[in-house]
Design a protein around this motif. Structure first.
Motif, PDB file in Angstrom:
ATOM      1  N   TYR A  39      56.115  32.212  36.283  1.00 26.24           N
ATOM      2  CA  TYR A  39      56.398  32.192  37.723  1.00 26.24           C
ATOM      3  C   TYR A  39      57.406  31.098  38.057  1.00 26.24           C
ATOM      4  O   TYR A  39      58.326  31.301  38.874  1.00 26.24           O
ATOM      5  N   ALA A  40      57.249  29.933  37.435  1.00 26.73           N
ATOM      6  CA  ALA A  40      58.166  28.823  37.703  1.00 26.73           C
ATOM      7  C   ALA A  40      59.582  29.158  37.261  1.00 26.73           C
ATOM      8  O   ALA A  40      60.559  28.815  37.940  1.00 26.73           O
TER       9      ALA A  40
ATOM     10  N   TYR B 271      53.258  37.134  46.003  1.00 31.85           N
ATOM     11  CA  TYR B 271      52.359  38.038  45.275  1.00 31.85           C
ATOM     12  C   TYR B 271      53.096  39.267  44.731  1.00 31.85           C
ATOM     13  O   TYR B 271      52.753  39.774  43.663  1.00 31.85           O
ATOM     14  N   CYS B 272      54.083  39.757  45.451  1.00 28.48           N
ATOM     15  CA  CYS B 272      54.833  40.921  44.966  1.00 28.48           C
ATOM     16  C   CYS B 272      55.532  40.594  43.649  1.00 28.48           C
ATOM     17  O   CYS B 272      55.478  41.380  42.693  1.00 28.48           O
TER      18      CYS B 272
ATOM     19  N   THR C 250      45.420  42.484  45.943  1.00 30.26           N
ATOM     20  CA  THR C 250      46.100  43.369  44.990  1.00 30.26           C
ATOM     21  C   THR C 250      46.507  42.591  43.742  1.00 30.26           C
ATOM     22  O   THR C 250      46.371  43.083  42.612  1.00 30.26           O
ATOM     23  N   TYR C 251      46.998  41.392  43.945  1.00 31.04           N
ATOM     24  CA  TYR C 251      47.385  40.554  42.811  1.00 31.04           C
ATOM     25  C   TYR C 251      46.170  40.225  41.947  1.00 31.04           C
ATOM     26  O   TYR C 251      46.237  40.293  40.709  1.00 31.04           O
ATOM     27  N   LYS C 252      45.028  39.906  42.582  1.00 32.65           N
ATOM     28  CA  LYS C 252      43.816  39.590  41.827  1.00 32.65           C
ATOM     29  C   LYS C 252      43.334  40.799  41.035  1.00 32.65           C
ATOM     30  O   LYS C 252      42.811  40.653  39.921  1.00 32.65           O
ATOM     31  N   ALA C 253      43.524  41.987  41.606  1.00 36.14           N
ATOM     32  CA  ALA C 253      43.142  43.205  40.890  1.00 36.14           C
ATOM     33  C   ALA C 253      43.977  43.381  39.627  1.00 36.14           C
ATOM     34  O   ALA C 253      43.459  43.797  38.568  1.00 36.14           O
ATOM     35  N   TRP C 254      45.266  43.053  39.706  1.00 38.42           N
ATOM     36  CA  TRP C 254      46.124  43.131  38.525  1.00 38.42           C
ATOM     37  C   TRP C 254      45.737  42.070  37.497  1.00 38.42           C
ATOM     38  O   TRP C 254      45.794  42.318  36.290  1.00 38.42           O
TER      39      TRP C 254
ATOM     40  N   LYS D 161      57.993  37.006  54.448  1.00 37.11           N
ATOM     41  CA  LYS D 161      56.622  36.924  53.988  1.00 37.11           C
ATOM     42  C   LYS D 161      56.346  38.038  53.001  1.00 37.11           C
ATOM     43  O   LYS D 161      56.815  39.153  53.155  1.00 37.11           O
ATOM     44  N   SER D 162      55.573  37.733  51.944  1.00 32.77           N
ATOM     45  CA  SER D 162      55.283  38.727  50.935  1.00 32.77           C
ATOM     46  C   SER D 162      54.546  39.907  51.545  1.00 32.77           C
ATOM     47  O   SER D 162      53.605  39.743  52.327  1.00 32.77           O
TER      48      SER D 162
END
Length: 379
Positions: A151-152, A161-162, A85-89, A78-79
Protein backbone atom coordinates in the motif's frame (compact mmCIF):
# COMPACT_ATOMS: atom_id res chain seq x y z
CA UNK A 1 -24.07 36.43 -89.77
CA UNK A 2 -27.67 36.96 -88.69
CA UNK A 3 -27.68 33.51 -87.09
CA UNK A 4 -24.54 34.29 -85.12
CA UNK A 5 -25.99 37.62 -84.01
CA UNK A 6 -29.22 35.89 -83.02
CA UNK A 7 -27.23 33.30 -81.04
CA UNK A 8 -25.36 35.96 -79.05
CA UNK A 9 -28.56 37.87 -78.44
CA UNK A 10 -30.18 34.67 -77.17
CA UNK A 11 -27.21 34.00 -74.86
CA UNK A 12 -27.49 37.57 -73.61
CA UNK A 13 -31.18 37.17 -72.85
CA UNK A 14 -30.76 33.80 -71.10
CA UNK A 15 -27.62 34.29 -69.04
CA UNK A 16 -27.08 38.02 -68.58
CA UNK A 17 -30.43 39.52 -67.65
CA UNK A 18 -31.51 36.66 -65.32
CA UNK A 19 -28.66 37.77 -63.04
CA UNK A 20 -30.74 40.10 -60.89
CA UNK A 21 -29.74 42.54 -58.18
CA UNK A 22 -30.96 40.04 -55.56
CA UNK A 23 -28.42 37.52 -56.80
CA UNK A 24 -25.62 40.04 -56.43
CA UNK A 25 -26.88 40.91 -52.94
CA UNK A 26 -26.75 37.23 -51.92
CA UNK A 27 -23.25 36.89 -53.33
CA UNK A 28 -22.16 39.98 -51.40
CA UNK A 29 -23.72 38.61 -48.19
CA UNK A 30 -21.92 35.27 -48.59
CA UNK A 31 -18.63 37.08 -49.20
CA UNK A 32 -19.15 39.15 -46.03
CA UNK A 33 -19.90 35.99 -43.99
CA UNK A 34 -16.74 34.32 -45.29
CA UNK A 35 -14.73 37.44 -44.47
CA UNK A 36 -16.18 37.61 -40.95
CA UNK A 37 -15.57 33.89 -40.34
CA UNK A 38 -11.99 34.15 -41.55
CA UNK A 39 -11.40 37.13 -39.26
CA UNK A 40 -12.80 35.24 -36.25
CA UNK A 41 -10.69 32.16 -37.07
CA UNK A 42 -7.63 34.41 -37.34
CA UNK A 43 -8.36 35.84 -33.88
CA UNK A 44 -8.85 32.37 -32.39
CA UNK A 45 -5.48 31.19 -33.70
CA UNK A 46 -3.66 34.34 -32.54
CA UNK A 47 -4.71 33.94 -28.89
CA UNK A 48 -1.96 32.77 -26.49
CA UNK A 49 -1.88 29.05 -25.73
CA UNK A 50 -2.52 28.28 -22.07
CA UNK A 51 -0.48 25.74 -20.10
CA UNK A 52 -2.13 22.70 -18.53
CA UNK A 53 -2.23 22.63 -14.75
CA UNK A 54 0.53 20.50 -13.24
CA UNK A 55 -0.61 18.19 -10.44
CA UNK A 56 1.62 15.51 -8.88
CA UNK A 57 -0.05 12.44 -7.37
CA UNK A 58 1.20 10.51 -4.38
CA UNK A 59 2.05 7.44 -6.46
CA UNK A 60 4.19 9.59 -8.77
CA UNK A 61 6.16 10.91 -5.81
CA UNK A 62 6.70 7.41 -4.44
CA UNK A 63 7.73 6.02 -7.84
CA UNK A 64 9.73 9.18 -8.68
CA UNK A 65 8.26 8.94 -12.18
CA UNK A 66 5.60 11.02 -13.91
CA UNK A 67 2.47 9.31 -15.21
CA UNK A 68 1.30 10.75 -18.55
CA UNK A 69 -1.41 8.14 -19.15
CA UNK A 70 -3.85 9.03 -16.39
CA UNK A 71 -5.67 12.20 -15.45
CA UNK A 72 -4.98 13.30 -11.90
CA UNK A 73 -7.95 14.72 -10.04
CA UNK A 74 -7.21 18.08 -8.47
CA UNK A 75 -9.63 17.51 -5.60
CA UNK A 76 -9.41 14.55 -3.23
CA UNK A 77 -12.31 12.15 -3.63
CA UNK A 78 -13.72 9.88 -0.98
CA UNK A 79 -13.35 6.16 -1.57
CA UNK A 80 -16.47 4.63 -3.10
CA UNK A 81 -15.68 1.22 -1.55
CA UNK A 82 -16.80 0.22 1.93
CA UNK A 83 -14.51 -0.95 4.69
CA UNK A 84 -16.70 -4.03 5.10
CA UNK A 85 -16.01 -5.01 1.48
CA UNK A 86 -12.29 -4.69 2.04
CA UNK A 87 -12.50 -6.83 5.20
CA UNK A 88 -14.38 -9.47 3.23
CA UNK A 89 -11.53 -9.61 0.72
CA UNK A 90 -9.02 -9.89 3.58
CA UNK A 91 -11.02 -12.87 4.91
CA UNK A 92 -10.78 -14.42 1.43
CA UNK A 93 -7.02 -13.97 1.49
CA UNK A 94 -6.89 -15.52 4.97
CA UNK A 95 -8.68 -18.58 3.66
CA UNK A 96 -6.11 -18.77 0.84
CA UNK A 97 -3.22 -18.64 3.33
CA UNK A 98 -4.51 -20.10 6.61
CA UNK A 99 -1.07 -21.16 7.87
CA UNK A 100 0.50 -17.70 7.52
CA UNK A 101 0.88 -15.20 10.35
CA UNK A 102 -2.10 -12.82 10.59
CA UNK A 103 -2.23 -11.79 14.25
CA UNK A 104 1.29 -11.31 15.59
CA UNK A 105 2.10 -8.00 13.92
CA UNK A 106 5.16 -7.22 16.06
CA UNK A 107 6.38 -6.42 19.55
CA UNK A 108 7.94 -3.66 21.59
CA UNK A 109 11.63 -4.10 22.33
CA UNK A 110 14.00 -2.09 24.48
CA UNK A 111 16.55 -0.11 22.52
CA UNK A 112 19.51 1.93 23.83
CA UNK A 113 20.06 5.16 21.93
CA UNK A 114 22.01 8.40 22.51
CA UNK A 115 20.16 11.07 24.46
CA UNK A 116 19.39 13.87 22.00
CA UNK A 117 18.64 16.31 24.83
CA UNK A 118 22.02 15.80 26.50
CA UNK A 119 24.21 18.94 26.62
CA UNK A 120 27.42 17.80 24.93
CA UNK A 121 28.84 21.34 24.93
CA UNK A 122 29.02 21.56 28.74
CA UNK A 123 32.52 21.29 30.25
CA UNK A 124 31.29 18.80 32.86
CA UNK A 125 29.71 16.45 30.29
CA UNK A 126 32.64 14.72 28.69
CA UNK A 127 31.07 11.30 28.09
CA UNK A 128 27.97 10.61 25.91
CA UNK A 129 24.74 9.76 27.68
CA UNK A 130 22.44 6.93 26.56
CA UNK A 131 18.81 6.28 27.32
CA UNK A 132 16.67 3.17 26.94
CA UNK A 133 13.27 3.29 25.28
CA UNK A 134 10.74 0.83 23.92
CA UNK A 135 10.41 0.71 20.15
CA UNK A 136 7.80 -1.22 18.18
CA UNK A 137 9.42 -3.70 15.81
CA UNK A 138 7.11 -4.95 13.07
CA UNK A 139 7.01 -8.65 12.27
CA UNK A 140 8.15 -8.93 8.62
CA UNK A 141 6.43 -12.34 8.30
CA UNK A 142 2.98 -10.99 9.19
CA UNK A 143 0.70 -10.72 6.15
CA UNK A 144 -0.87 -7.37 7.23
CA UNK A 145 2.62 -5.85 7.43
CA UNK A 146 3.45 -7.15 3.96
CA UNK A 147 0.25 -5.64 2.62
CA UNK A 148 1.06 -2.30 4.22
CA UNK A 149 4.38 -2.21 2.34
CA UNK A 150 2.50 -2.70 -0.93
CA UNK A 151 0.00 0.00 0.00
CA UNK A 152 2.82 2.40 0.86
CA UNK A 153 4.54 1.79 -2.49
CA UNK A 154 1.30 2.72 -4.25
CA UNK A 155 0.55 5.78 -2.14
CA UNK A 156 -2.64 4.27 -0.71
CA UNK A 157 -3.81 5.90 2.51
CA UNK A 158 -5.86 4.29 5.27
CA UNK A 159 -9.22 5.13 3.62
CA UNK A 160 -8.27 3.99 0.11
CA UNK A 161 -10.33 0.81 0.28
CA UNK A 162 -10.89 0.59 -3.48
CA UNK A 163 -7.15 0.62 -4.16
CA UNK A 164 -6.55 -1.87 -1.35
CA UNK A 165 -9.18 -4.22 -2.75
CA UNK A 166 -7.38 -4.13 -6.13
CA UNK A 167 -4.21 -5.35 -4.39
CA UNK A 168 -5.92 -8.09 -2.37
CA UNK A 169 -8.01 -9.27 -5.33
CA UNK A 170 -4.86 -9.50 -7.45
CA UNK A 171 -3.10 -11.56 -4.78
CA UNK A 172 -6.11 -13.86 -4.53
CA UNK A 173 -6.00 -14.41 -8.30
CA UNK A 174 -2.25 -15.12 -8.28
CA UNK A 175 -2.59 -17.60 -5.42
CA UNK A 176 -5.32 -19.33 -7.41
CA UNK A 177 -2.83 -19.78 -10.26
CA UNK A 178 -0.30 -21.43 -7.92
CA UNK A 179 -0.09 -25.01 -6.70
CA UNK A 180 -1.11 -25.66 -3.10
CA UNK A 181 2.41 -26.89 -2.25
CA UNK A 182 4.12 -23.76 -3.58
CA UNK A 183 1.60 -21.00 -2.93
CA UNK A 184 3.06 -19.88 0.41
CA UNK A 185 6.50 -19.41 -1.12
CA UNK A 186 5.05 -17.85 -4.26
CA UNK A 187 2.98 -15.42 -2.18
CA UNK A 188 6.05 -13.56 -0.93
CA UNK A 189 7.24 -13.21 -4.50
CA UNK A 190 3.83 -11.87 -5.51
CA UNK A 191 4.05 -9.30 -2.72
CA UNK A 192 7.39 -8.10 -4.09
CA UNK A 193 5.98 -8.09 -7.63
CA UNK A 194 3.11 -5.82 -6.59
CA UNK A 195 5.37 -3.62 -4.46
CA UNK A 196 7.93 -2.98 -7.21
CA UNK A 197 5.27 -2.64 -9.94
CA UNK A 198 2.85 -0.20 -8.28
CA UNK A 199 1.08 0.60 -11.56
CA UNK A 200 0.10 -3.03 -12.17
CA UNK A 201 -3.48 -4.24 -11.73
CA UNK A 202 -5.17 -7.62 -11.85
CA UNK A 203 -5.82 -7.41 -15.61
CA UNK A 204 -2.08 -7.14 -16.26
CA UNK A 205 -1.46 -10.48 -14.53
CA UNK A 206 -4.46 -12.10 -16.22
CA UNK A 207 -3.19 -10.98 -19.62
CA UNK A 208 0.32 -12.17 -18.78
CA UNK A 209 -0.94 -15.67 -17.97
CA UNK A 210 -2.98 -15.71 -21.19
CA UNK A 211 0.07 -14.61 -23.19
CA UNK A 212 2.28 -17.25 -21.58
CA UNK A 213 -0.35 -19.96 -22.04
CA UNK A 214 -0.76 -19.05 -25.70
CA UNK A 215 2.98 -19.13 -26.41
CA UNK A 216 3.71 -22.23 -24.33
CA UNK A 217 0.56 -23.89 -25.75
CA UNK A 218 -0.55 -25.15 -22.35
CA UNK A 219 -2.30 -23.99 -19.20
CA UNK A 220 0.13 -22.20 -16.89
CA UNK A 221 0.42 -22.77 -13.13
CA UNK A 222 3.15 -21.64 -10.76
CA UNK A 223 4.53 -24.85 -9.30
CA UNK A 224 8.18 -24.15 -8.53
CA UNK A 225 10.98 -21.63 -8.90
CA UNK A 226 11.38 -22.46 -12.60
CA UNK A 227 7.77 -21.74 -13.52
CA UNK A 228 7.81 -18.65 -11.29
CA UNK A 229 10.91 -17.22 -13.01
CA UNK A 230 9.39 -17.93 -16.41
CA UNK A 231 6.27 -16.05 -15.39
CA UNK A 232 8.50 -13.13 -14.31
CA UNK A 233 9.96 -13.00 -17.81
CA UNK A 234 6.54 -12.92 -19.43
CA UNK A 235 5.28 -10.32 -16.97
CA UNK A 236 8.28 -8.07 -17.59
CA UNK A 237 7.75 -8.39 -21.35
CA UNK A 238 4.03 -7.66 -21.08
CA UNK A 239 4.47 -4.60 -18.86
CA UNK A 240 7.14 -3.22 -21.18
CA UNK A 241 5.20 -3.71 -24.41
CA UNK A 242 1.57 -3.58 -23.18
CA UNK A 243 0.44 -5.26 -26.42
CA UNK A 244 -3.13 -4.99 -27.64
CA UNK A 245 -5.32 -8.09 -27.51
CA UNK A 246 -5.29 -8.15 -31.32
CA UNK A 247 -1.49 -8.46 -31.40
CA UNK A 248 -1.46 -11.14 -28.74
CA UNK A 249 -4.10 -13.12 -30.63
CA UNK A 250 -2.18 -12.72 -33.90
CA UNK A 251 1.01 -14.02 -32.30
CA UNK A 252 -0.73 -16.96 -30.62
CA UNK A 253 -2.68 -17.92 -33.77
CA UNK A 254 0.54 -17.87 -35.80
CA UNK A 255 2.23 -20.21 -33.32
CA UNK A 256 -0.78 -22.53 -33.24
CA UNK A 257 -0.81 -22.61 -37.02
CA UNK A 258 2.89 -23.47 -37.07
CA UNK A 259 2.43 -26.19 -34.47
CA UNK A 260 -0.35 -27.69 -36.58
CA UNK A 261 1.53 -27.76 -39.90
CA UNK A 262 5.17 -27.53 -38.73
CA UNK A 263 7.73 -29.99 -40.05
CA UNK A 264 11.41 -30.82 -39.65
CA UNK A 265 12.69 -28.20 -37.20
CA UNK A 266 9.63 -28.25 -34.94
CA UNK A 267 11.61 -28.86 -31.74
CA UNK A 268 14.01 -26.05 -32.55
CA UNK A 269 11.16 -23.75 -33.56
CA UNK A 270 9.25 -24.54 -30.36
CA UNK A 271 12.20 -23.19 -28.39
CA UNK A 272 11.91 -19.96 -30.36
CA UNK A 273 8.18 -19.43 -29.87
CA UNK A 274 8.71 -16.60 -27.37
CA UNK A 275 11.09 -14.80 -29.74
CA UNK A 276 8.66 -15.27 -32.63
CA UNK A 277 5.79 -13.84 -30.58
CA UNK A 278 8.04 -10.97 -29.51
CA UNK A 279 8.84 -10.12 -33.14
CA UNK A 280 5.14 -10.12 -34.04
CA UNK A 281 4.09 -8.01 -31.06
CA UNK A 282 6.92 -5.50 -31.54
CA UNK A 283 6.38 -5.20 -35.30
CA UNK A 284 6.36 -1.59 -36.50
CA UNK A 285 2.95 -2.04 -38.15
CA UNK A 286 -0.56 -1.03 -37.26
CA UNK A 287 -2.85 -3.79 -36.01
CA UNK A 288 -4.69 -3.72 -39.34
CA UNK A 289 -1.52 -4.00 -41.43
CA UNK A 290 -0.08 -6.65 -39.12
CA UNK A 291 -3.24 -8.70 -39.60
CA UNK A 292 -2.87 -8.48 -43.39
CA UNK A 293 0.81 -9.38 -43.21
CA UNK A 294 0.25 -12.46 -41.05
CA UNK A 295 -2.65 -13.60 -43.23
CA UNK A 296 -0.17 -13.87 -46.09
CA UNK A 297 2.48 -15.50 -43.91
CA UNK A 298 0.16 -18.08 -42.39
CA UNK A 299 -1.23 -19.02 -45.80
CA UNK A 300 2.27 -20.30 -46.68
CA UNK A 301 3.12 -21.70 -43.24
CA UNK A 302 4.14 -25.13 -44.57
CA UNK A 303 6.86 -23.49 -46.69
CA UNK A 304 8.08 -21.13 -43.96
CA UNK A 305 8.07 -23.91 -41.38
CA UNK A 306 10.53 -25.93 -43.45
CA UNK A 307 12.84 -22.91 -43.71
CA UNK A 308 12.83 -21.96 -40.03
CA UNK A 309 10.03 -20.11 -38.26
CA UNK A 310 12.12 -17.48 -36.46
CA UNK A 311 14.25 -16.57 -39.48
CA UNK A 312 11.37 -16.39 -41.94
CA UNK A 313 8.98 -14.39 -39.72
CA UNK A 314 11.74 -11.85 -39.08
CA UNK A 315 12.52 -11.49 -42.78
CA UNK A 316 8.85 -11.53 -43.82
CA UNK A 317 7.76 -8.73 -41.50
CA UNK A 318 10.85 -6.66 -42.27
CA UNK A 319 10.19 -6.93 -46.01
CA UNK A 320 6.51 -6.19 -45.45
CA UNK A 321 7.41 -3.02 -43.53
CA UNK A 322 9.74 -1.92 -46.36
CA UNK A 323 7.15 -2.55 -49.09
CA UNK A 324 4.47 -0.85 -47.01
CA UNK A 325 6.72 2.20 -46.62
CA UNK A 326 7.15 2.32 -50.40
CA UNK A 327 3.40 1.96 -50.94
CA UNK A 328 2.67 4.73 -48.41
CA UNK A 329 5.25 6.98 -50.07
CA UNK A 330 3.57 6.40 -53.44
CA UNK A 331 0.20 7.09 -51.88
CA UNK A 332 1.42 10.37 -50.39
CA UNK A 333 2.98 11.35 -53.72
CA UNK A 334 -0.31 10.62 -55.50
CA UNK A 335 -2.20 12.62 -52.88
CA UNK A 336 0.14 15.57 -53.41
CA UNK A 337 -0.27 15.27 -57.20
CA UNK A 338 -4.04 15.23 -56.90
CA UNK A 339 -3.95 18.15 -54.47
CA UNK A 340 -1.85 20.10 -57.01
CA UNK A 341 -4.31 19.22 -59.78
CA UNK A 342 -7.20 20.33 -57.57
CA UNK A 343 -5.42 23.64 -57.06
CA UNK A 344 -5.05 24.05 -60.79
CA UNK A 345 -8.73 23.19 -61.22
CA UNK A 346 -9.74 25.79 -58.62
CA UNK A 347 -7.57 28.39 -60.33
CA UNK A 348 -9.11 27.54 -63.70
CA UNK A 349 -12.64 27.63 -62.28
CA UNK A 350 -11.94 30.95 -60.55
CA UNK A 351 -10.53 32.40 -63.77
CA UNK A 352 -13.45 31.14 -65.80
CA UNK A 353 -15.92 32.50 -63.26
CA UNK A 354 -14.17 35.88 -63.28
CA UNK A 355 -14.24 35.88 -67.07
CA UNK A 356 -17.96 35.03 -67.10
CA UNK A 357 -18.72 37.84 -64.66
CA UNK A 358 -16.62 40.27 -66.68
CA UNK A 359 -18.28 39.29 -69.96
CA UNK A 360 -21.70 39.42 -68.31
CA UNK A 361 -20.95 42.95 -67.13
CA UNK A 362 -19.78 43.98 -70.58
CA UNK A 363 -22.84 42.42 -72.21
CA UNK A 364 -25.05 44.12 -69.68
CA UNK A 365 -23.50 47.45 -70.58
CA UNK A 366 -24.03 46.69 -74.27
CA UNK A 367 -27.64 45.81 -73.56
CA UNK A 368 -28.19 49.03 -71.65
CA UNK A 369 -26.55 50.94 -74.49
CA UNK A 370 -28.78 49.16 -77.03
CA UNK A 371 -31.93 49.91 -75.04
CA UNK A 372 -30.97 53.57 -74.68
CA UNK A 373 -30.20 53.78 -78.40
CA UNK A 374 -33.55 52.31 -79.36
CA UNK A 375 -35.36 54.73 -77.06
CA UNK A 376 -33.47 57.67 -78.55
CA UNK A 377 -34.32 56.51 -82.08
CA UNK A 378 -38.01 56.35 -81.20
CA UNK A 379 -37.92 59.86 -79.86
Amino acid sequence: MKKIRAFFNSMEERFVFPISRRTYQIVALIALLILGGAAIWLLVNTTPTSQDDVVISKSEVIQNHIDTTSVVSQEPTKSACLEETYKAWIDTLKSDLPTEEWKKLGEYIEQTIPNENYDYYSENNTEPEFITEKVFQANPEAIPNMLEKVYASRGIDSTGYCEKIVVVETLHYLIGKSSSEFKNIAFRNYISLLEYNPASIKEDYVNTFELEAGIELKEVYIEDEKTLNLFYEYFKFYMTEKPSKIRVDLAINTLKNHYKVGQGNRKKDRENYFDVASIIIKADLSDEELTKALDGYNSEMAFYSRNGLLETIHKYLKLYEEKLAIALAKQEAEKERKAQQRLYSFIGMAGAFAAIISVAGILLLFSIQSILKRNMDKE
